[in-house]
Design an enzyme around this catalytic site. Structure first.
Site, PDB file in Angstrom:
ATOM      1  N   GLU A 134      26.447 -79.899  -2.968  1.00 13.76           N
ATOM      2  CA  GLU A 134      26.116 -80.588  -1.721  1.00 13.76           C
ATOM      3  C   GLU A 134      27.325 -80.603  -0.791  1.00 13.76           C
ATOM      4  OE1 GLU A 134      24.485 -85.017  -0.298  1.00 13.76           O
ATOM      5  OE2 GLU A 134      25.271 -84.737  -2.322  1.00 13.76           O
TER       6      GLU A 134
ATOM      7  N   LYS B  72      18.582 -82.781   4.378  1.00 18.30           N
ATOM      8  CA  LYS B  72      18.395 -83.983   3.579  1.00 18.30           C
ATOM      9  C   LYS B  72      17.587 -85.006   4.363  1.00 18.30           C
ATOM     10  CE  LYS B  72      21.253 -86.902   0.531  1.00 18.30           C
ATOM     11  NZ  LYS B  72      22.659 -87.182   0.142  1.00 18.30           N
TER      12      LYS B  72
ATOM     13  N   CYS C 266      20.745 -84.287  -3.850  1.00 21.45           N
ATOM     14  CA  CYS C 266      21.285 -85.533  -4.380  1.00 21.45           C
ATOM     15  C   CYS C 266      20.164 -86.572  -4.598  1.00 21.45           C
ATOM     16  CB  CYS C 266      22.392 -86.056  -3.467  1.00 21.45           C
ATOM     17  SG  CYS C 266      23.592 -87.147  -4.292  1.00 21.45           S
TER      18      CYS C 266
END
Length: 315
Positions: free
Chosen positions: A46, A132, A166
């Site tokens: 990430e 995200k 994540c």
């Protein structure tokens, strides 16, 4: 090409803080190393290009900002990249040279807004991206929110390839949105280095009946100097800020590689894609085990800028 066999790898390494050219050089070197080991798919952590601002607060608190914090954000903004920029072009060229696919975590810049994004690359170039959806906790101070338009998995010779970043992996409906697309290779770039993350990844592999490739940075304080970004972290240079924990799991939740902690590594595993239908024999989350007569999921794939303020009628 045998489309049932895939040599895959995850890179456990750190960004060079606020030095995108140096981080890009490191990524290109890792692609070369992976290619020499026969890797056909490589996953980076990430926020790899652009950097994960571990411990930073940008001097933001409720009701106020500071000139110092704005200047720090400007430096972080300058380290971010665009999907159509030269950094991604160089990575795409390397993928083409080695007939490789890559999944790369970046900080994407669009105007004054930054996004935590994953870019899918193949020998033919950029295949897509995912922003995200929900930045976690104080990440919301510096990253914008993604939307459903980037939830689309991409095609590869080995099946559908998707990425969930994540703590998006703790959003059950987002996981289901991936499963509905029949994702065979599920990537999870992350900054979570806790032991519990391994359990999460093994659960996702079993739940989705897919291969899971998770990449996390191995980052030490010496690579994250305080004079480059204000933060609330220990000063000892060898302090581990992110310890990794990268891994590869198969569709029955078995670990094929990792987890590895407190060292840089390139974890490589051979994936047998015939395991996907074998694992689905007794559990298919979007097939015979789905119960569509009871449950359904609707995913809004419209870009967020398609909703205009003038179109709203909420008072």
């Amino acid at each position: 090409m045998d489309h049932t066999r895939l040599t895959a790898a995850v890179a456990q390494t750190a960004s060079v803080l606020l030095d995108t050219p140096a981080t890009l050089d490191r990524a290109l070197s890792l692609i070369e190393e992976a290619a020499a080991r026969g890797v056909q798919l490589l996953v980076f952590p990430e926020a790899y290009l652009g950097g994960y601002p571990k411990g930073a607060d940008f001097h933001i608190y409720i009701g106020a900002r500071t000139p110092e914090g704005r200047a720090e954000f400007k430096r972080y903004h300058d380290a971010a990249i665009t999907v159509d920029g030269p950094e991604i072009a160089q990575l795409a060229k390397a993928c083409a040279r080695h007939a490789m696919h890559c999944v790369v975590g970046i900080i994407e810049r669009e105007g004054g807004t930054l996004y935590c994004t994953v870019v899918y690359l193949g020998p033919q170039g950029v295949l897509g991206k995912h922003r995200k959806l929900m930045p976690t906790a104080l990440e919301r101070l510096v990253w914008g929110f993604g939307d459903g338009s980037t939830l689309k998995a991409v095609d590869t010779p080995w099946g559908k390839l998707g990425a969930v970043i994540c703590w998006e992996n703790y959003m059950p409906m987002l996981r289901m949105a991936m499963y509905q697309q029949r994702v065979a290779i599920y990537c999870a770039p992350t900054a979570d280095d806790r032991e519990s993350w391994v359990s999460t990844m093994r659960h996702v592999a079993m739940e989705g009946r897919c291969f899971v490739l998770s990449a996390c940075q191995h980052l030490r304080r010496s690579q994250f100097p305080a004079d480059r970004m204000n933060n609330r972290l220990p000063e000892a240079p060898d302090t581990v800020l992110m310890r990794g924990g990268s891994l590869i799991a198969d569709p029955l939740g078995r670990l094929l590689a990792g987890p590895v902690y407190e060292q840089d590594d390139l974890l490589v595993a051979e994936l047998d894609l015939s395991l996907v239908p074998q694992a689905q024999m007794d559990f298919d989350p979007v097939g015979h085990y789905a119960r569509p007569d009871v449950f359904s999921l609707r995913v809004n794939t419209a870009p967020q800028d398609a909703v205009r303020l003038g179109d709203r009628n909420d008072g």
